[in-house]
Design an enzyme around this catalytic site. Structure first.
Site: not given
Ligand code: F6P
Length: 529
Positions: A217, A223, A277-278, A363, A394, A505
Site C-alpha cells: 500500500k 521488508e 492492509g489486512r 492487529e 497430533h 517499523k
Molecule cells: O504490519 C503492519 C502493516 O501496516 C499491515 O497492516 C500491512 O498489511 C503491512 O504493514 C504491509 O504494509 P504495506 O502494504 O504498506 O507494505
C-alpha cells in the site's frame, strides 16, 4: 464529512456500564458457570436446532457452547445497546469510522456490484470496477501470452512480494484455491526480510518467465522494498534494465515510489486509503491471486464476500452469523476469562487460514485504548492460533483435551474433498466431529487413572460447507472480518488502525535508540558475524 456514528458513540458508555453487560455477568454466575455442556444439552431437547444458523453457503453449529436461550438474548441486547446496528450502517455508508487515521472503512465496496453504488454513499464503486477491469485484461493477457517477459517467453511463475496484509491474503487464498489454478501458472511468495525465500526461489525460477507482483500500500515497507530491490537486481543482472519493465507489476497507492522503482504505468494497479492492509485481498492486492486462478475465479471470491456483507447488514442479530461469532467471542473473553481461541480447519487447503485470521483479529483487536482515548477497562482481542486438521491433533490437542486453560475452538469443515479422494476427506470429517464431541463430552469412568481422564466441557463452534469454492472462501473471510468489527464496536476500540506495528517499523530503522540489553546483544552479534 459528518460523522453521525462517531457523535453517537462518543456519548456512549463503556460496555461494562451497559445494562446487558451487567445482566450477562449475573447470568454467567447464576445460570451458566456451574453447568456443563452436557447438562445444557440434556435440559434442552431442541438445542441443536436452536443454536444453528445458515448464511448463504455456510452453516454454523454453535450448540456446543456455554450458552442457553437467555444468554443469546442478553448477548443480542448487548449488541443493540452498544449501537452495533448503527456501526454497521456507518461502515457501509463510508463514515470515517477509522477515527485515529481519519479514514472510511470500505472493503465492502471492493466486492460490491456496480449497481450497489446507492447503498455505499461515498464508496468509489466505479473506480473499483475500473481497476478490476484493468486487472482482468492484464490477467487474461498473461494467460493468453499477449503479455510476455522481456525476451518474448511466456510468464509462468508469479511471485508475490509483500508482507502482512499484502502477503497473507494472496498466500492464504492461493493455497485455498489450489484446485482452481490456471494451467501452467504457479504461485510463490516472498515476505520475510532475511531474504531466504527469494534466495531459494532464485534457484528454482527462471527470470525470463517470472513475474514479480510488488504488493505494498505504502511502497515504503522495509521488508517488501528490500525484497523487491533484491528481485530487481536479480532481473537486471539476467535481463538488463529493460527487464524491470516486463517482470515487475505493482499494487500500491504510492505513485512516486513506483516511478522511482521503474514500474511502468500500465503495470500499476491502485487502491485507496479506505482499504486497510489486512482487508486488502479484495483489491489490487489480490492481483497475484487473480493471475494464478484467473479473473473469473477472483470475481467469484468477491461475490462470496458480498453475499456475506448482505447477510451481515440484513439478518437480525440472533440469526446473524458474524454477530453471533462476535458475541460468543465477547462471552468467552470477557465473562469466562478465555485468553486465546483456536482456529482448526479440517481441510489442508486452508492451512494458512489460521495465520490469516491471526493478523485480521490480533492487529484489529489488540488495543488497550478506546477510540475516545480512554483505557478500555476490559480485555480486548484474544490470542488467535491454529493449524489445519490432523496436523493440529497430533501436535497441540493434548493441551485442549487435558490442559488447564479454556480455549474456545472454531472448527472449519469442508464436506466434499478439495482435490483428493472423498474417502480421505471422510476421514478428516470423522476426525473433526470426533474431536468436537470429545472436547465437549470428555472421557471418564469410575476407576480410570487420573492421567487418562479428559474432563471435557470445552466449547466449540463448527462451520460447515459443502465445498471450498471461491464463493465459500469469500464468505468465510468476510464472516471473520465482520466478527472482528462487531467485537471492536462493543469494546469501543478502533479495529482498523495498527499503531502498535507502526512503532515497530520505526524501531527497526533507528538502531541508536536501543537500550542496554539490546546494545549488549548487538555486541554479541558483531562477534558472531
Ligand atoms: O504490519 C503492519 C502493516 O501496516 C499491515 O497492516 C500491512 O498489511 C503491512 O504493514 C504491509 O504494509 P504495506 O502494504 O504498506 O507494505
Amino acid at each position: 464529512m459528518a460523522n453521525a456514528y462517531t457523535e453517537r458513540k462518543i456519548s456512549s458508555r463503556y460496555p461494562l456500564d451497559l445494562a446487558a453487560w451487567k445482566s450477562l455477568a449475573a447470568h454467567y454466575r447464576q445460570d451458566i458457570r456451574g453447568r456443563t455442556l452436557r447438562d445444557l444439552f440434556s435440559r434442552d431437547k431442541n438445542r441443536v436446532e436452536r443454536f444453528g444458523v445458515e448464511a448463504n453457503d455456510l452453516f454454523l453449529d454453535y450448540s456446543k457452547n456455554h450458552i442457553n436461550a437467555k444468554t443469546r438474548k442478553l448477548l443480542a441486547q448487548l449488541a443493540r445497546q452498544a449501537h452495533v446496528a448503527a456501526a454497521i450502517q456507518a461502515m457501509f455508508a463510508g463514515e470515517r469510522i477509522n477515527e485515529t487515521e481519519g479514514r472510511s472503512v470500505l472493503h465492502g465496496a471492493l466486492r460490491a456490484k456496480i449497481s450497489d453504488t446507492v447503498a455505499l454513499e461515498t464508496a468509489g464503486v466505479p473506480e473499483v470496477w475500473e481497476v478490476l477491469t484493468r486487472m482482468e485484461s492484464f490477467v487474461d493477457d498473461v494467460h493468453s501470452g499477449g503479455i510476455k517477459g522481456s525476451t518474448g517467453k511466456r510468464l509462468t511463475d508469479i511471485v508475490n512480494i509483500g508482507i502482512g496484509g499484502s502477503d497473507l491474503g494472496p498466500v492464504m487464498a492461493s493455497r485455498a484455491l489450489r484446485t482452481y489454478w490456471h494451467e501452467g501458472i504457479r504461485f510463490h511468495s516472498v515476505s520475510n526480510v532475511d531474504g531466504t525465500q527469494l534466495a531459494d526461489l532464485q534457484h528454482e525460477l527462471d527470470p525470463e518467465t517470472t513475474l514479480f507482483v510488488i504488493c505494498s500500500k505504502t511502497f515504503t515497507t522495509l521488508e517488501t522494498m528490500t525484497n523487491a530491490r533484491a528481485a530487481r537486481n536479480w532481473v537486471v543482472d539476467a535481463l538488463d534494465e529493460v527487464g524491470v519493465q516486463y517482470h515487475f507489476v505493482a499494487a500500491s497507492t504510492n505513485h512516486e515510489a513506483m516511478d522511482e522503482f521503474g514500474i511502468r504505468s500500465d503495470y500499476r494497479f491502485g487502491f485507496w486509503d479506505w482499504v486497510g492492509g489486512r482487508y486488502s485481498l479484495w483489491s489490487a492486492v489480490g492481483l497475484s491471486l487473480a493471475l494464478v486462478v484467473g479473473m473469473d475465479v477472483f470475481k467469484r471470491l468477491l461475490s462470496g464476500g458480498r453475499r456475506m456483507d448482505l447477510h451481515f447488514r440484513q439478518a437480525p442479530f440472533e440469526e446473524n452469523m458474524p454477530v453471533l461469532l462476535a458475541l460468543l467471542g465477547v462471552w468467552y473473553n470477557n465473562f469466562h476469562g478465555a485468553q486465546s481461541q483456536a482456529i482448526l480447519p479440517y481441510d489442508n487447503r486452508l492451512d494458512r487460514f489460521p495465520a490469516y485470521l491471526q493478523q485480521l483479529q490480533m492487529e484489529s483487536s489488540g488495543k488497550s485504548v478506546r477510540m475516545d482515548g480512554n483505557p478500555v477497562r476490559c480485555d480486548t482481542g484474544m490470542v488467535i492460533w491454529g493449524e489445519a486438521g490432523s496436523n493440529a491433533q497430533h501436535s497441540f490437542y493434548q493441551l485442549l483435551h487435558q490442559g488447564t486453560r479454556l480455549v474456545p475452538v472454531d472448527f472449519i469443515l469442508t464436506v466434499r474433498s478439495s482435490g483428493a479422494t472423498q474417502a480421505q476427506q471422510d476421514l478428516a470429517i470423522a476426525n473433526c466431529l470426533a474431536q468436537s464431541e470429545a472436547l465437549m463430552d470428555g472421557f471418564d469412568f469410575e476407576g480410570l487413572e487420573p492421567y487418562r481422564v479428559h474432563a471435557g466441557n470445552n466449547p466449540s463452534n463448527t462451520i460447515v460447507f459443502a465445498e471450498l469454492t471461491p464463493e465459500v472462501l469469500g464468505q468465510l473471510i468476510a464472516l471473520y472480518e465482520h466478527k472482528v468489527f462487531v467485537e471492536g464496536v462493543i469494546w469501543g476500540i478502533d479495529s482498523f488502525d495498527q499503531w502498535g506495528v507502526e512503532l515497530g517499523k520505526k524501531l527497526a530503522a533507528d538502531p541508536d535508540s536501543a537500550n542496554a540489553s539490546t546494545l549488549a546483544l548487538r555486541r554479541r552479534i558483531k562477534r558472531l558475524r
